[in-house]
Design a protein around this motif. Structure first.
Motif, PDB file in Angstrom:
ATOM      1  N   LEU A 118      -7.672   3.313 -20.758  1.00 32.10           N
ATOM      2  CA  LEU A 118      -7.371   3.980 -19.488  1.00 32.10           C
ATOM      3  C   LEU A 118      -5.929   4.475 -19.439  1.00 32.10           C
ATOM      4  CD1 LEU A 118      -8.558   4.779 -16.770  1.00 32.10           C
ATOM      5  CD2 LEU A 118      -7.843   2.561 -15.853  1.00 32.10           C
ATOM      6  N   ASN A 119      -4.977   3.682 -19.925  1.00 31.78           N
ATOM      7  CA  ASN A 119      -3.570   4.117 -19.879  1.00 31.78           C
ATOM      8  C   ASN A 119      -3.362   5.411 -20.643  1.00 31.78           C
ATOM      9  OD1 ASN A 119      -2.711   2.000 -18.276  1.00 31.78           O
ATOM     10  ND2 ASN A 119      -2.309   0.652 -20.041  1.00 31.78           N
ATOM     11  N   GLU A 120      -4.034   5.526 -21.763  1.00 33.02           N
ATOM     12  CA  GLU A 120      -3.910   6.751 -22.558  1.00 33.02           C
ATOM     13  C   GLU A 120      -4.457   7.954 -21.795  1.00 33.02           C
ATOM     14  OE1 GLU A 120      -5.734   8.542 -26.720  1.00 33.02           O
ATOM     15  OE2 GLU A 120      -5.643   6.363 -26.413  1.00 33.02           O
ATOM     16  N   LYS A 121      -5.531   7.749 -21.044  1.00 33.92           N
ATOM     17  CA  LYS A 121      -6.119   8.854 -20.282  1.00 33.92           C
ATOM     18  C   LYS A 121      -5.267   9.226 -19.076  1.00 33.92           C
ATOM     19  CE  LYS A 121     -10.715   7.016 -21.366  1.00 33.92           C
ATOM     20  NZ  LYS A 121     -11.916   6.359 -20.786  1.00 33.92           N
ATOM     21  N   LEU A 122      -4.551   8.237 -18.505  1.00 35.55           N
ATOM     22  CA  LEU A 122      -3.828   8.478 -17.259  1.00 35.55           C
ATOM     23  C   LEU A 122      -2.390   8.948 -17.472  1.00 35.55           C
ATOM     24  CD1 LEU A 122      -5.006   5.406 -15.119  1.00 35.55           C
ATOM     25  CD2 LEU A 122      -5.974   7.708 -15.215  1.00 35.55           C
ATOM     26  N   ASN A 123      -1.757   8.479 -18.523  1.00 40.30           N
ATOM     27  CA  ASN A 123      -0.333   8.787 -18.723  1.00 40.30           C
ATOM     28  C   ASN A 123      -0.159  10.177 -19.317  1.00 40.30           C
ATOM     29  OD1 ASN A 123       0.460   6.302 -17.718  1.00 40.30           O
ATOM     30  ND2 ASN A 123       0.312   5.320 -19.746  1.00 40.30           N
ATOM     31  N   LYS A 124      -0.561  11.148 -18.530  1.00 40.54           N
ATOM     32  CA  LYS A 124      -0.419  12.542 -18.950  1.00 40.54           C
ATOM     33  C   LYS A 124       0.523  13.255 -17.995  1.00 40.54           C
ATOM     34  CE  LYS A 124      -4.967  12.873 -21.154  1.00 40.54           C
ATOM     35  NZ  LYS A 124      -6.263  13.612 -21.201  1.00 40.54           N
ATOM     36  N   PRO A 125       1.369  14.132 -18.510  1.00 44.13           N
ATOM     37  CA  PRO A 125       2.349  14.808 -17.653  1.00 44.13           C
ATOM     38  C   PRO A 125       1.715  15.896 -16.795  1.00 44.13           C
ATOM     39  CG  PRO A 125       2.504  15.644 -19.876  1.00 44.13           C
ATOM     40  CD  PRO A 125       1.519  14.522 -19.929  1.00 44.13           C
ATOM     41  N   LEU A 126       2.466  16.287 -15.789  1.00 44.39           N
ATOM     42  CA  LEU A 126       2.052  17.405 -14.936  1.00 44.39           C
ATOM     43  C   LEU A 126       2.271  18.714 -15.684  1.00 44.39           C
ATOM     44  CD1 LEU A 126       1.236  17.681 -11.810  1.00 44.39           C
ATOM     45  CD2 LEU A 126       3.579  18.449 -11.506  1.00 44.39           C
ATOM     46  N   LYS A 127       1.296  19.639 -15.620  1.00 38.58           N
ATOM     47  CA  LYS A 127       1.417  20.935 -16.287  1.00 38.58           C
ATOM     48  C   LYS A 127       1.236  22.038 -15.261  1.00 38.58           C
ATOM     49  CE  LYS A 127      -0.235  19.386 -20.824  1.00 38.58           C
ATOM     50  NZ  LYS A 127      -1.266  19.581 -21.882  1.00 38.58           N
ATOM     51  N   GLU A 128       2.260  22.186 -14.453  1.00 37.43           N
ATOM     52  CA  GLU A 128       2.210  23.197 -13.405  1.00 37.43           C
ATOM     53  C   GLU A 128       0.845  23.129 -12.716  1.00 37.43           C
ATOM     54  OE1 GLU A 128       4.760  24.748 -12.398  1.00 37.43           O
ATOM     55  OE2 GLU A 128       6.069  24.059 -14.000  1.00 37.43           O
ATOM     56  N   CYS A 129       0.185  24.272 -12.573  1.00 38.60           N
ATOM     57  CA  CYS A 129      -1.112  24.277 -11.899  1.00 38.60           C
ATOM     58  C   CYS A 129      -2.278  24.145 -12.873  1.00 38.60           C
ATOM     59  CB  CYS A 129      -1.277  25.554 -11.072  1.00 38.60           C
ATOM     60  SG  CYS A 129      -0.217  25.587  -9.609  1.00 38.60           S
ATOM     61  N   ASP A 130      -1.961  24.034 -14.191  1.00 37.71           N
ATOM     62  CA  ASP A 130      -3.030  23.756 -15.139  1.00 37.71           C
ATOM     63  C   ASP A 130      -3.506  22.314 -15.002  1.00 37.71           C
ATOM     64  OD1 ASP A 130      -2.923  26.303 -16.129  1.00 37.71           O
ATOM     65  OD2 ASP A 130      -1.495  25.794 -17.723  1.00 37.71           O
ATOM     66  N   ARG A 131      -2.597  21.427 -14.720  1.00 43.57           N
ATOM     67  CA  ARG A 131      -2.928  20.031 -14.437  1.00 43.57           C
ATOM     68  C   ARG A 131      -2.039  19.588 -13.271  1.00 43.57           C
ATOM     69  NH1 ARG A 131      -5.194  15.391 -16.761  1.00 43.57           N
ATOM     70  NH2 ARG A 131      -4.140  13.470 -16.120  1.00 43.57           N
ATOM     71  N   PRO A 132      -2.434  19.951 -12.055  1.00 43.74           N
ATOM     72  CA  PRO A 132      -1.541  19.768 -10.906  1.00 43.74           C
ATOM     73  C   PRO A 132      -1.653  18.373 -10.279  1.00 43.74           C
ATOM     74  CG  PRO A 132      -3.506  20.894 -10.192  1.00 43.74           C
ATOM     75  CD  PRO A 132      -3.690  20.630 -11.656  1.00 43.74           C
ATOM     76  N   PHE A 133      -1.779  17.315 -11.077  1.00 44.24           N
ATOM     77  CA  PHE A 133      -1.944  15.986 -10.474  1.00 44.24           C
ATOM     78  C   PHE A 133      -1.503  14.900 -11.446  1.00 44.24           C
ATOM     79  CE2 PHE A 133      -5.812  16.920 -12.753  1.00 44.24           C
ATOM     80  CZ  PHE A 133      -6.151  15.724 -13.375  1.00 44.24           C
ATOM     81  N   TYR A 134      -1.146  13.749 -10.848  1.00 43.57           N
ATOM     82  CA  TYR A 134      -0.914  12.514 -11.572  1.00 43.57           C
ATOM     83  C   TYR A 134      -1.967  11.502 -11.130  1.00 43.57           C
ATOM     84  CZ  TYR A 134       3.865  14.133 -12.646  1.00 43.57           C
ATOM     85  OH  TYR A 134       4.950  14.834 -13.083  1.00 43.57           O
ATOM     86  N   VAL A 135      -2.344  10.626 -12.052  1.00 41.21           N
ATOM     87  CA  VAL A 135      -3.264   9.538 -11.727  1.00 41.21           C
ATOM     88  C   VAL A 135      -2.740   8.270 -12.384  1.00 41.21           C
ATOM     89  CG1 VAL A 135      -5.633   8.694 -11.815  1.00 41.21           C
ATOM     90  CG2 VAL A 135      -5.212  11.137 -11.706  1.00 41.21           C
ATOM     91  N   GLN A 136      -2.675   7.210 -11.599  1.00 37.25           N
ATOM     92  CA  GLN A 136      -2.251   5.918 -12.122  1.00 37.25           C
ATOM     93  C   GLN A 136      -3.105   4.809 -11.501  1.00 37.25           C
ATOM     94  OE1 GLN A 136       0.257   4.845 -14.483  1.00 37.25           O
ATOM     95  NE2 GLN A 136      -0.127   7.003 -15.025  1.00 37.25           N
ATOM     96  N   LEU A 137      -3.387   3.787 -12.315  1.00 43.28           N
ATOM     97  CA  LEU A 137      -4.111   2.620 -11.826  1.00 43.28           C
ATOM     98  C   LEU A 137      -3.159   1.734 -11.043  1.00 43.28           C
ATOM     99  CD1 LEU A 137      -6.750   0.877 -11.860  1.00 43.28           C
ATOM    100  CD2 LEU A 137      -5.819  -0.239 -13.909  1.00 43.28           C
ATOM    101  N   VAL A 138      -3.523   1.399  -9.823  1.00 46.14           N
ATOM    102  CA  VAL A 138      -2.710   0.501  -9.007  1.00 46.14           C
ATOM    103  C   VAL A 138      -2.884  -0.913  -9.549  1.00 46.14           C
ATOM    104  CG1 VAL A 138      -2.299  -0.392  -6.693  1.00 46.14           C
ATOM    105  CG2 VAL A 138      -2.979   1.994  -6.999  1.00 46.14           C
ATOM    106  N   ASN A 139      -1.781  -1.548  -9.915  1.00 49.05           N
ATOM    107  CA  ASN A 139      -1.831  -2.868 -10.557  1.00 49.05           C
ATOM    108  C   ASN A 139      -2.624  -3.865  -9.730  1.00 49.05           C
ATOM    109  OD1 ASN A 139      -0.154  -1.614 -12.353  1.00 49.05           O
ATOM    110  ND2 ASN A 139       1.251  -3.370 -12.527  1.00 49.05           N
ATOM    111  N   PHE A 140      -3.381  -4.703 -10.423  1.00 42.07           N
ATOM    112  CA  PHE A 140      -4.130  -5.817  -9.831  1.00 42.07           C
ATOM    113  C   PHE A 140      -5.148  -5.342  -8.789  1.00 42.07           C
ATOM    114  CE2 PHE A 140       0.305  -7.415 -10.546  1.00 42.07           C
ATOM    115  CZ  PHE A 140       0.036  -8.054 -11.740  1.00 42.07           C
ATOM    116  N   THR A 141      -5.617  -4.108  -8.909  1.00 43.02           N
ATOM    117  CA  THR A 141      -6.610  -3.594  -7.967  1.00 43.02           C
ATOM    118  C   THR A 141      -7.640  -2.777  -8.745  1.00 43.02           C
ATOM    119  OG1 THR A 141      -5.673  -1.417  -7.446  1.00 43.02           O
ATOM    120  CG2 THR A 141      -4.769  -3.314  -6.260  1.00 43.02           C
ATOM    121  N   ASN A 142      -8.624  -2.311  -8.032  1.00 44.45           N
ATOM    122  CA  ASN A 142      -9.621  -1.385  -8.583  1.00 44.45           C
ATOM    123  C   ASN A 142      -9.368   0.035  -8.104  1.00 44.45           C
ATOM    124  OD1 ASN A 142     -10.329  -1.948  -5.859  1.00 44.45           O
ATOM    125  ND2 ASN A 142     -12.396  -1.187  -6.233  1.00 44.45           N
ATOM    126  N   MET A 143      -8.126   0.320  -7.659  1.00 44.25           N
ATOM    127  CA  MET A 143      -7.814   1.622  -7.053  1.00 44.25           C
ATOM    128  C   MET A 143      -6.984   2.489  -7.986  1.00 44.25           C
ATOM    129  SD  MET A 143      -6.991   0.589  -3.083  1.00 44.25           S
ATOM    130  CE  MET A 143      -5.610  -0.499  -3.492  1.00 44.25           C
TER     131      MET A 143
END
Length: 1282
Positions: A1173-1198
């Motif tokens: 999951l960390n590999e899938k989430l730790n991706k940089p923002l690419k202007e509007c090609d990838r306009p979002f960040y996603v991170q797992l909230v520690n000790f949760t399912n969120m």
């Protein structure tokens, strides 16, 4: 160190007020480090707060003395099967005693005359308690009393509510009698049966005393009445269409399974009333078939055609779905040409021969049912070729339709039946169809009666108490009528508003919500049952028989047939079925014996029948919107166990079908399978590996299956062996376990801890408290499991002799001690252990804090009340254990709390412990991250909108106990708090970022908390709470699925209901051509003539016998005729709208009439994929090609999702988790027929007996009487068919 930690906590709490993002501009960007920091900080703070509130470490310490036991699936399933079998033996033994008593009583007393003043308890006419106005099931017509026969009134009785009988008012001192609407209670054979069967009361009562778990006991007579114990008031709304002879427990016990081909004459002469009688005959024949029977319906004129084309050249299993398809097909055939009887009979015989040679279908009885208005000759050569040379394996039943019949027709049609071990019936009115059609059941029962020795024991598939499945269509029709009335009234009040686009959209949404069935998780008011039944034989060999014989086209005479016996007595040989005896077994009683606490969380047990259908399963959903589904009792095992093999709908793998076959064959085995399953009203799905164990339940058609999760299901928590309940009196000085359950606790309402058979309790907690007090008393003994008393078999005719041995046996059985209660020792032991070791949970957090050493707990626990409420609101901490015990505490305690009103307390709303969704998900989450909590919020759907201002967040964490190399779930702890507090917490944290630039408080960014199934927990827009994230941001959800952050789970609901548009005969839609005008004039002329004749005839009549059977009208005809709503109080709507009135209303006001139909629906649900999951989430923002960040909230399912709001939303399809219908090239019954699944044929088959050839009775005629029923019915037929 403690001071440092305390200072940290105080600073943490004070930081909740900090905001510093007001000056950020839209050009400021958030970095990945900021998002990662937010996720870590939010997760850490929530985790720390959760540990303080739930006191999970202390909960874990509470189970440190518990033992870990390996769960042996094979022993577990065998133990459950043995317990269920022992319970079944008790029921079978009770039915055997009823059968034996009924046969002896009938032999001795059925020829005795009935006193003229005889009274009996009529179930329909009994008074209910507190019912000032007795509600009758059918309105009685006004009679001319001049020739009226006065009958004795019904016996009155006092009824009182009884918890054991589902809180129905009953009287356990005697039985009462139900007589169907179409049966006359004072007919000679009916009243004689009611009279002699009164003696069964003694045996009913003795059975109930020896086995207090017994439910309803009954004897259903072949004449139509049913004597049931205990006595009760029979309620049916709006009409009583119940007839015991068409119920599964009667039909399957009365005769062995059968293959039936129904041939319906559709030649040109079968028009008008003859056509309708023929359709009604077929419908009633189909009503006498069950899941073990096979059938097909063919119509014939010049050619022979199946009524359902896809059933061509085959027999189909008589399931509710297939029978419904055949009944609907009856509406489509048209009469024409000349009947080719030779082709029809040849086709039927050849089809049955194929099945007979291949051992297919029922593989027992075979029959041809011929429905016609006359035959040219008897076709003897066909019977010689196809039937007689094989020793007549096929019975032929003939139904001659029409009032005016020829002597030749009667002779030839009757000969066809008599020469082929069948029965002949002449029918001239709809009212007599039901009784005459049921004659074939008695004929098929003759081999059973003649052999006398064997009484087959029959267990039925699942069914819903006394509810008739045919009522489902009627109830849906009534709902649509009510909706149509409301639309008419709304348009009349405000036409502009009604026709507006906003109002029409609102009504469209309501319609879609009404046609959704996924919120129907319970069984509503229906009591699901199975029944065990056995046939009851008439022990007499001979009797005088009277039948009607047609002398010419207009003259009938009654003839008494006699034969001379060796002793000179003149009587005919008979083999008569008296009826069927049985008792109900509630599925809840069987489920209680499945010991779910031994199976554990996310495990379950279910039972499969010989046909592969589900008897019991946690995912059996027989109800939609308080109405039974059309095919609720033929849900296949393969349709609820969803194996994770990524195949399309109904494309079942060979591995799965092989597993199914082993289970149906009642072999003992086990297998590990990958499965997918749904939760939370089909809005969440998960994948798992489960271990299946199965074994057959001996002497029944059922197989028990246990499914256990492969990882955490291997072991279970058990109390230490030296920690017995009885030691409480020594250790705690005679203090019972009740002292550890004082406040705010509940137990699983469906589990069998202890059950008292003679006392009722207001709640499971009250009953448990009663037994905990009793256990603490000296002299307590754990009750043994009840076993059936020995049943003494009598052979031959000895059973009807009133010997002293028989009386001694009866006396001995009556003296059997009655068990007042039953307890599950293991479950009680586990519950008491949990209660004692978690008694501290009753203390509030403030009280516990003074005894705690952890500084964090001290700080939170000792925070001033008002300060705590200001920061966090009221928080409910809860704990649920593996034994079904749930405890909860509100912090801080509410002032002036009303202890008497506990309806909305946590444990009252979620009392099911390991079966609650939050418990199940928390245990699953443990294997993802053992330190994490599972957060959830109520879902916000169109069917069930969420009140966001009152929404609560639930956080749950699984507590495992281990002994080094083994561990098992012991409990789940958690807390509930107001949603707005979590939102405030979230935005306070995300308001702080690097250089105070670009935070979530800025309009440049949209921030979300999304759970592991894609549902929004927190959003800047509060209205998004509880919505599916793919609906709000489908573009971002698409990328998350493409990146495999979420994985799609394809789920098919094979129990779904769809709503097909129903064809109507609306006169407003008829084109008024010249020919149509001529038709209307002729219809008016004929209707007026009939009305005039009817008026004159009724005025001159001295009296009449008026019989009307509501069941004698098919659902389609009944709905077309029943236009007046009983609740209609508006004069504008008191009559059905005419063509002119309907044309005056706009199309918007008219609803589309629908018919609930079984179908398949599919949905795509989503689950967070934690692999890499960390590999899938730790991706940089690419202007509007990838306009979002996603991170797992520690000790949760969120997941924390941060989206650049300046980038435009990509156009694309909106993600939907709503189910959509699976479209096949065939109807669902046809598809199932084309791809049949394996079934096991019943073991018992008695289809012939050498003495049957001595029975000459093979026909019954219809004598026209003074019955005016046909006159009003003729008006309906004229308007419908002319």
């Amino acid at each position: 160190m403690c001071k440092l930690v305390g200072t940290f906590v105080l600073l943490l709490l004070l930081s909740l007020d900090s905001r510093d993002c007001s000056a950020s501009s839209q050009d400021d960007k958030i970095t990945l480090n900021s998002v990662q920091h937010w996720a870590v900080k939010l997760g850490s703070e929530l985790s720390s707060f959760g540990e303080v509130i739930t006191r999970k470490k202390r909960v874990q310490e509470s189970f440190k003395s518990a033992q870990i036991e390996s769960r042996d699936g094979e022993k577990l399933v065998q133990s459950m099967a043995d317990d269920i079998r022992a319970m079944m033996e008790l029921k079978v033994s009770a039915v055997k005693r009823i059968v034996e008593a009924a046969e002896n009583m009938a032999f001795d007393k059925q020829s005795e005359p009935v006193p003229e003043d005889y009274q009996f308890y009529n179930s329909k006419e009994m008074d209910e308690p507190y019912d000032e106005v007795s509600i009758t099931t059918t309105a009685e017509p006004d009679f001319n009393l001049e020739n009226w026969i006065v009958r004795p009134p019904t016996k009155s009785a006092h009824l009182q509510l009884n918890a054991h009988f589902y809180n129905i008012p009953v009287n356990t001192n005697f039985s009462s009698v139900h007589v169907p609407t179409n049966v006359y209670a004072w007919a000679d054979d009916v009243i004689k049966g009611i009279h002699w069967s009164e003696g069964l009361d003694t045996h009913f009562i003795n059975n109930y005393q020896s086995d207090p778990t017994l439910s309803w006991q009954y004897f259903g007579s072949s004449t139509g009445f049913m004597r049931h114990y205990p006595a009760m008031k029979w309620r049916a709304d709006p009409v009583d269409i119940y007839d015991c002879r068409t119920r599964a427990w009667y039909m399957e016990a009365a005769a062995s399974p059968k293959d039936v081909v129904i041939l319906v004459d559709r030649s040109g002469s079968m028009t008008g009333q003859r056509r309708d009688i023929a359709k009604h005959v077929v419908t009633n024949i189909l009503d006498t078939l069950g899941n073990n029977d096979f059938v097909n319906v063919m119509t014939f004129a010049d050619t022979v055609e199946e009524i359902v084309p896809c059933f061509e050249d085959s027999l189909v299993q008589a399931t509710m779905g297939n029978l419904r398809e055949l009944k609907l097909g009856l509406d489509n055939f048209e009469t024409m040409e000349i009947a080719n009887f030779s082709a029809a009979l040849t086709r039927a015989f050849e089809l049955l021969e194929i099945y007979r040679n291949n051992s297919g279908g029922a593989n027992c009885n075979q029959a041809i049912m011929l429905v016609t208005d006359g035959v040219p000759y008897n076709y003897k050569e066909l019977f010689e070729k196809y039937n007689w040379k094989y020793d007549t394996p096929v019975r032929v039943f003939t139904y001659l339709i029409g009032r005016e019949v020829k002597v030749a027709d009667v002779r030839e049609v009757k000969w066809m039946a008599c020469a082929n071990r069948g029965f002949y019936v002449h029918l001239s009115t709809l009212a007599e169809v039901r009784e005459r059609v049921l004659e074939h059941v008695n004929v098929l029962a003759r081999p059973l009666v003649l052999q006398r020795e064997t009484h087959p024991v029959v267990w039925t598939p699942v069914y819903a108490n006394v509810t008739d499945p045919k009522v489902a269509d009627y109830l849906w029709e009534q709902r649509e009528r009510a909706e149509q009335k409301e639309r008419f009234m709304s348009q009349r009040r405000d036409k502009t508003h009604f026709n507006s686009e906003t109002e029409q959209n609102r009504r469209w949404k309501i319609t879609q919500m009404k046609q959704g069935q996924y919120s129907e998780l319970g069984n509503s008011q229906y009591q699901l049952m199975t029944s065990v039944s056995m046939p009851v034989y008439d022990l007499r060999h001979n009797e005088n028989i009277t039948e009607n014989v047609l002398i010419n086209e207009a003259y009938w005479v009654s003839v008494t047939k006699e034969s001379v016996e060796e002793n000179g007595q003149k009587e005919m040989r008979i083999a008569r079925l008296l009826g069927v005896a049985g008792t109900d077994v509630a599925l809840s009683e069987i489920q209680a014996l499945m010991t779910p606490y031994k199976i554990g969380v996310n495990g379950y047990a279910f039972i499969v029948t010989n046909n592969g259908y589900i008897l019991i399963h946690p995912d059996l959903r027989p109800v939609y919107q308080q109405i039974l589904k059309p095919s609720y009792n033929s849900v296949d095992m393969i349709e609820v166990e969803l194996f994770d093999d990524d195949r399309g709908p109904r494309n079942f793998s060979k591995e799965l079908t092989a597993l199914r076959q082993e289970i149906i064959d009642q072999r003992t085995g086990n297998k590990i399978m990958n499965v997918k399953y749904h939760m939370d009203d089909m809005k969440r799905a998960s994948r798992a590996k489960k271990h299946y164990f199965w074994t057959g339940i001996s002497e029944s058609p059922f197989t028990l299956v246990v499914a256990i999760p492969e990882n955490y299901g291997r072991h279970r928590i058990t109390p230490p062996p030296n920690d017995d309940i009885h030691r409480l009196s020594l250790t705690f000085k005679n203090i019972s376990a009740q002292q550890f359950l004082l406040d705010k606790w509940s137990v699983h309402p469906d589990w069998l801890y202890c059950r008292h058979y003679e006392r009722s309790f207001s709640s499971p907690e009250e009953e448990l408290s009663y037994f905990l007090e009793r256990v603490a008393r000296p002299g307590w003994r754990w009750p043994a499991k009840p076993r059936p008393p020995e049943h003494h078999k009598n052979k031959g005719h000895e059973r009807h002799n009133g010997t002293s041995d028989g009386r001694e046996r009866t006396k001995a059985s009556n003296s059997t001690p009655r068990n007042e209660y039953y307890c599950d020792h293991g479950l009680m032991q586990a519950l008491v252990y949990d209660a004692i070791n978690t008694a501290w949970f009753n203390k509030s957090i403030t009280e516990s804090a003074s005894n705690e050493t952890a500084p964090l707990t001290k700080v939170i626990g000792l925070l001033p009340r008002l300060k705590f409420i200001e920061r966090f609101g009221y928080i409910v901490a809860f704990m649920a254990t593996h034994s079904g015990l749930t405890r909860w505490q509100t912090h801080p305690p509410r002032e002036h709390e009303n202890s008497s009103d506990t309806r909305f307390e946590f444990g009252k709303q979620w009392p099911r412990a390991i079966d609650e969704v939050w418990y199940r998900r928390a245990v699953e989450q443990h294997y993802v991250d053992p330190l994490s909590y599972v957060y959830s919020v109520e879902m916000n759907t169109e069917k069930v909108p969420l009140n966001v201002s009152a929404a609560v967040v639930t956080a749950a964490h699984a507590v495992f106990h281990g002994d080094g190399h083994r561990k098992a779930p012991a409990a789940v702890v958690g807390y509930q708090f107001q949603h707005d507090r979590l939102a405030e917490w979230f935005f306070n944290i995300t308001a702080t970022c690097e250089n105070n630039k670009g935070c979530c408080a800025s309009n440049a960014w949209d921030c979300f908390l999304v759970d592991s199934n894609g549902w929004i927990i927190v959003s800047e827009d509060g209205n998004h709470t509880g919505l599916f994230f793919g609906k709000i941001r489908p573009d971002i959800m698409t990328r998350l699925v493409e990146d495999e952050v979420y994985k799609t789970i394809h789920v098919v609901d094979y129990q779904a209901v769809c709503f097909r548009e129903k064809k109507t005969t609306n006169p407003a839609g008829t084109l008024l051509t010249p020919l149509e005008n001529v038709r209307l004039v002729l219809a008016w002329f004929l209707a007026t003539s009939v009305w005039l004749y009817n008026t004159i005839t009724v005025g001159l009549a001295q009296g009449s016998v008026y019989t009307f059977d509501d069941e004698n009208v098919t659902p389609t005809v009944a709905y077309q005729n029943y236009e007046n709503d009983e609740e209609t109080d508006d004069p504008f709507l008191t009559k059905p709208p005419t063509a002119r009135i309907e044309r005056d209303f706009e199309k918007l006001v008219l609803i589309n009439r629908t018919r609930p139909t079984p179908c398949d629906r599919e949905m795509y649900l989503y689950q967070l994929d934690y692999s890499n999951l960390n590999e899938k989430l730790n991706k940089p923002l690419k202007e509007c090609d990838r306009p979002f960040y996603v991170q797992l909230v520690n000790f949760t399912n969120m997941l924390l999702v941060v989206v650049d709001a300046n980038c435009p939303k990509e156009e694309g399809s909106v993600f939907s988790v709503e189910p959509t219908e699976v479209l096949y090239n065939e109807t669902l019954p046809c598809l199932k027929h084309i791809h049949p699944l394996y079934r096991k044929q019943p073991v018992s088959c008695i289809r012939s007996h050498p003495e049957e050839s001595n029975i000459d009775m093979c026909g019954r005629a219809s004598i026209p009487g003074r019955n005016m029923f046909w006159i009003p019915l003729a008006v309906v037929f004229i308007y419908t068919y002319l």
